[in-house]
Design an enzyme around this catalytic site. Sequence first.
Site, PDB file in Angstrom:
ATOM      1  CG  HIS A 202      -8.745   6.175   2.214  1.00 11.20           C
ATOM      2  ND1 HIS A 202      -8.786   5.897   0.921  1.00 11.20           N
ATOM      3  CD2 HIS A 202      -8.147   5.002   2.808  1.00 11.20           C
ATOM      4  CE1 HIS A 202      -7.912   4.681   0.610  1.00 11.20           C
ATOM      5  NE2 HIS A 202      -7.860   4.268   1.629  1.00 11.20           N
TER       6      HIS A 202
ATOM      7  NE  ARG B  48      -4.400   5.297   3.383  1.00 10.07           N
ATOM      8  CZ  ARG B  48      -4.691   4.527   4.164  1.00 10.07           C
ATOM      9  NH1 ARG B  48      -5.246   4.961   5.369  1.00 10.07           N
ATOM     10  NH2 ARG B  48      -4.718   3.265   3.897  1.00 10.07           N
TER      11      ARG B  48
ATOM     12  CD  GLU C 281      -2.809  -1.081   2.249  1.00  8.23           C
ATOM     13  OE1 GLU C 281      -4.150  -1.703   2.191  1.00  8.23           O
ATOM     14  OE2 GLU C 281      -2.727  -0.582   3.275  1.00  8.23           O
TER      15      GLU C 281
ATOM     16  NE  ARG D 256      -4.119   5.032   9.651  1.00  6.40           N
ATOM     17  CZ  ARG D 256      -4.746   4.010   9.027  1.00  6.40           C
ATOM     18  NH1 ARG D 256      -4.200   2.771   9.068  1.00  6.40           N
ATOM     19  NH2 ARG D 256      -5.803   4.231   8.045  1.00  6.40           N
TER      20      ARG D 256
ATOM     21  CG  HIS E 154      -9.734   6.193   6.308  1.00  4.47           C
ATOM     22  ND1 HIS E 154     -10.610   5.270   6.128  1.00  4.47           N
ATOM     23  CD2 HIS E 154      -8.550   5.707   6.473  1.00  4.47           C
ATOM     24  CE1 HIS E 154     -10.175   3.870   5.961  1.00  4.47           C
ATOM     25  NE2 HIS E 154      -8.789   4.316   6.189  1.00  4.47           N
TER      26      HIS E 154
HETATM   27  P1  FAD Z   1     -13.464   0.398  16.568  1.00  2.00           P
HETATM   28  O1  FAD Z   1     -12.983  -0.866  15.783  1.00  2.00           O
HETATM   29  O2  FAD Z   1     -13.883   1.522  15.962  1.00  2.00           O
HETATM   30  O3  FAD Z   1     -14.231   0.001  17.647  1.00  2.00           O
HETATM   31  C1  FAD Z   1     -14.767   0.986  18.546  1.00  2.00           C
HETATM   32  C2  FAD Z   1     -15.969   0.279  19.413  1.00  2.00           C
HETATM   33  O4  FAD Z   1     -16.346   1.501  20.470  1.00  2.00           O
HETATM   34  C3  FAD Z   1     -17.277   0.016  18.793  1.00  2.00           C
HETATM   35  O5  FAD Z   1     -17.522  -1.302  19.463  1.00  2.00           O
HETATM   36  C4  FAD Z   1     -18.426   1.128  19.428  1.00  2.00           C
HETATM   37  O6  FAD Z   1     -19.572   0.638  19.604  1.00  2.00           O
HETATM   38  C5  FAD Z   1     -17.465   1.245  20.776  1.00  2.00           C
HETATM   39  N1  FAD Z   1     -18.226   2.684  21.434  1.00  2.00           N
HETATM   40  C6  FAD Z   1     -17.804   4.025  20.904  1.00  2.00           C
HETATM   41  N2  FAD Z   1     -18.284   4.867  21.666  1.00  2.00           N
HETATM   42  C7  FAD Z   1     -18.860   4.123  22.532  1.00  2.00           C
HETATM   43  C8  FAD Z   1     -19.592   4.696  23.611  1.00  2.00           C
HETATM   44  N3  FAD Z   1     -19.734   5.844  23.996  1.00  2.00           N
HETATM   45  N4  FAD Z   1     -20.236   3.752  24.698  1.00  2.00           N
HETATM   46  C9  FAD Z   1     -19.765   2.285  24.322  1.00  2.00           C
HETATM   47  N5  FAD Z   1     -19.180   1.950  23.321  1.00  2.00           N
HETATM   48  C10 FAD Z   1     -18.660   2.699  22.304  1.00  2.00           C
HETATM   49  N6  FAD Z   1      -6.643   0.246   9.503  1.00  2.00           N
HETATM   50  C11 FAD Z   1      -5.669  -0.847   8.980  1.00  2.00           C
HETATM   51  O7  FAD Z   1      -4.708  -0.891  10.052  1.00  2.00           O
HETATM   52  N7  FAD Z   1      -5.839  -1.427   7.783  1.00  2.00           N
HETATM   53  C12 FAD Z   1      -6.879  -1.227   7.197  1.00  2.00           C
HETATM   54  O8  FAD Z   1      -7.018  -2.041   6.205  1.00  2.00           O
HETATM   55  C13 FAD Z   1      -7.861  -0.291   7.441  1.00  2.00           C
HETATM   56  N8  FAD Z   1      -8.968  -0.302   6.535  1.00  2.00           N
HETATM   57  C14 FAD Z   1      -9.911   0.435   7.046  1.00  2.00           C
HETATM   58  C15 FAD Z   1     -11.210   0.755   6.308  1.00  2.00           C
HETATM   59  C16 FAD Z   1     -12.054   1.437   6.935  1.00  2.00           C
HETATM   60  C17 FAD Z   1     -13.519   1.411   5.815  1.00  2.00           C
HETATM   61  C18 FAD Z   1     -12.045   2.070   7.917  1.00  2.00           C
HETATM   62  C19 FAD Z   1     -13.397   2.859   8.538  1.00  2.00           C
HETATM   63  C20 FAD Z   1     -11.051   2.030   8.819  1.00  2.00           C
HETATM   64  C21 FAD Z   1      -9.876   1.254   8.133  1.00  2.00           C
HETATM   65  N9  FAD Z   1      -8.444   1.202   8.971  1.00  2.00           N
HETATM   66  C22 FAD Z   1      -7.870   0.321   8.691  1.00  2.00           C
HETATM   67  C23 FAD Z   1      -8.511   1.630  10.290  1.00  2.00           C
HETATM   68  C24 FAD Z   1      -8.849   0.965  11.583  1.00  2.00           C
HETATM   69  O9  FAD Z   1     -10.035  -0.045  11.001  1.00  2.00           O
HETATM   70  C25 FAD Z   1      -9.323   1.469  12.794  1.00  2.00           C
HETATM   71  O10 FAD Z   1      -8.532   2.722  13.057  1.00  2.00           O
HETATM   72  C26 FAD Z   1      -9.616   0.389  13.825  1.00  2.00           C
HETATM   73  O11 FAD Z   1     -10.234  -0.777  13.322  1.00  2.00           O
HETATM   74  C27 FAD Z   1     -10.024   0.881  15.123  1.00  2.00           C
HETATM   75  O12 FAD Z   1     -10.093  -0.159  16.097  1.00  2.00           O
HETATM   76  P2  FAD Z   1     -10.604   0.256  17.523  1.00  2.00           P
HETATM   77  O13 FAD Z   1     -10.694  -1.038  18.144  1.00  2.00           O
HETATM   78  O14 FAD Z   1      -9.720   1.431  18.040  1.00  2.00           O
HETATM   79  O15 FAD Z   1     -12.099   0.803  17.317  1.00  2.00           O
HETATM   80  C1  SIN Z   2      -7.230   0.760   3.003  1.00  4.59           C
HETATM   81  O1  SIN Z   2      -7.471  -0.630   2.739  1.00  4.59           O
HETATM   82  O2  SIN Z   2      -6.679   1.336   1.715  1.00  4.59           O
HETATM   83  C2  SIN Z   2      -7.206   1.123   4.341  1.00  4.59           C
HETATM   84  C3  SIN Z   2      -6.141   0.950   4.928  1.00  4.59           C
HETATM   85  C4  SIN Z   2      -5.995   1.714   5.986  1.00  4.59           C
HETATM   86  O3  SIN Z   2      -6.660   2.540   6.483  1.00  4.59           O
HETATM   87  O4  SIN Z   2      -4.934   1.519   6.646  1.00  4.59           O
END
Ligand code: FAD
Ligand code: SIN
Length: 523
Positions: free
Chosen positions: A241, A288, A113, A384, A349
Amino acid sequence: MVRKFDFLVIGSGIAGMSFALKVADKGKVAILCKTQLEEANTALAQGGIASVTKATDKFENHIKDTLIAGDGACDEEVVRMVVENAPEQIKQLVEWGVDFDKDENGNFDLHKEGGHSDFRILHHKDSSGAEVQNSLIKKIKQHSNIEVFENHFAIDIITQHHLGQIVRHTTPNIECYGAYVLNPKTRRVHTFLSKVTMMATGGIGHIYQTTTNPPIATGDGISMVYRAKGLVKDMEFVQFHPTSLYNPADNPSFLITEAMRGYGAVLRNQKGVEFMYKYDKRGSLAPRDIVARSIDTEMKIAGCDYVYLDVTHKPAEETKEHFPMIYEKCLSIGIDITKDYIPVVPAAHYLCGGIMVDMNARTTIKYLYAAGECSCTGLHGANRLASNSLLEAIVYADKAAKHALSIIDTIKINDRIPLWNDEGTSLNEEMVLITQSEKEVGQIMSNYVGIVRSNLRLKRASDRLDIIYKETEDLFDRSVVTKEICELRNIITAGYLVIKMAMERKESRGLHYTLDYPTKIEY
Ligand code: FAD
Ligand code: SIN
């Protein structure tokens, strides 16, 4: 009702669930999520997880790529720690059942990537996040010490403030005793007391009008910690993104993974001309921030709403095999990606900043950890590197678990916490306007605090947001607490923090680009 746990985990993404799995043998764990376990940024990840896993790649290369993307603002010690811990955490995910794609020789099938100098992204087709999310959910459900509270909304963490003490950002030894949690169905606010709390609430995408994030991404954890006087930093570094699918009917916007550009797809303007080499010698695979800004410029030059991503020159069957979900999604709106260009536009993003943590994921509030997108570790700096986010989340959840396990026996639950007080509040007619206010915040942030900023735009954003802030705080004081008003408050707080920190940065660096200070200050 008062509930007591050893570990309270707010969030069911990769950060929250992996932390829970690592501490659950030691004590009782509650996992809260505000909708269903499945709804998280994690579940939407496409590209995958970055890690050095093959003999010809090196930690030094992954470190270098991360530092370059971070544009001089990364903490090098953190970068090294995360990169070197990656293979062990990948092993852990595989043990938990995550099925990363392999080649015919049984080696990981690695993608590349933007900003990566080598193929090092482990993935599960183009739905890597769903594979991680589902595998972790399965494990969580099997553990008898873990209790899951779906549709439970954490309103605020509990600190000395709730014992009647005055707490300021300068107060030493602020302590976290758990959280007040709303069950929106019953409209009851419960007191969840814990020895240790993990904040893992994900990002802030929904402070913008257009985002790839699911609706849960309203910056709740960051706002809760800021209200509790914990430190938050680097909020100006919001990642857009470059390639979300241009389809105004979608909310959130559907992502077209960067891995597609790693596979060979190129960006073209409305005339079909490949334009990225005009801006960067790495072309469509530049980091990005550069690609998003270049697209923004091209759209402004042509006065159009999108540019194109072209993958038509690649073998059709191979494209379908690598990107089945994207192929199906585009086909559903009449675009056959093996024959047609894909209309794409940048969308909010990822947030590089957030709750400040040390290398054990400790926040500035005692007994409160933070991991994943809501935290700011120093890994990403000003921008990032792709697929470093899931990695950061799992490495820091591991650090937090190890640290929490080392101190848990020394902590006692604080029993003197008062119940939530909603005396004198009522269901207010003005509450029907909350959705409208939320939309206004999105417009303000997208119009004035997007990819290109300026003093004038930031001042305008700040003035307009201030009006909505005052209205909302006044309403909050008078109203029965609901999920909607809490989310609105959090969106406003997160927006305020982005604007404030953007105003304070008198330079352009990484994701923060301002017309008034277009160059970087040399440290
Ligand atoms: P999340 O997975 O967002 O989980 C948050 C949790 O908190 C949820 O369960 C929600 O319900 C809970 N929550 C929030 N507020 C409250 C509240 N007030 N009370 C109770 N619960 C609450 N990153 C990569 O490294 N590789 C990738 O390929 C990639 N692709 C992506 C594609 C997309 C479309 C997106 C949106 C993001 C992508 N990212 C990628 C970024 C990555 O997915 C996220 O940064 C990461 O998953 C965040 O994980 P997390 O556990 O911090 O939070
Ligand atoms: C993507 O698949 O382009 C998202 C990857 C990322 O957010 O790290």
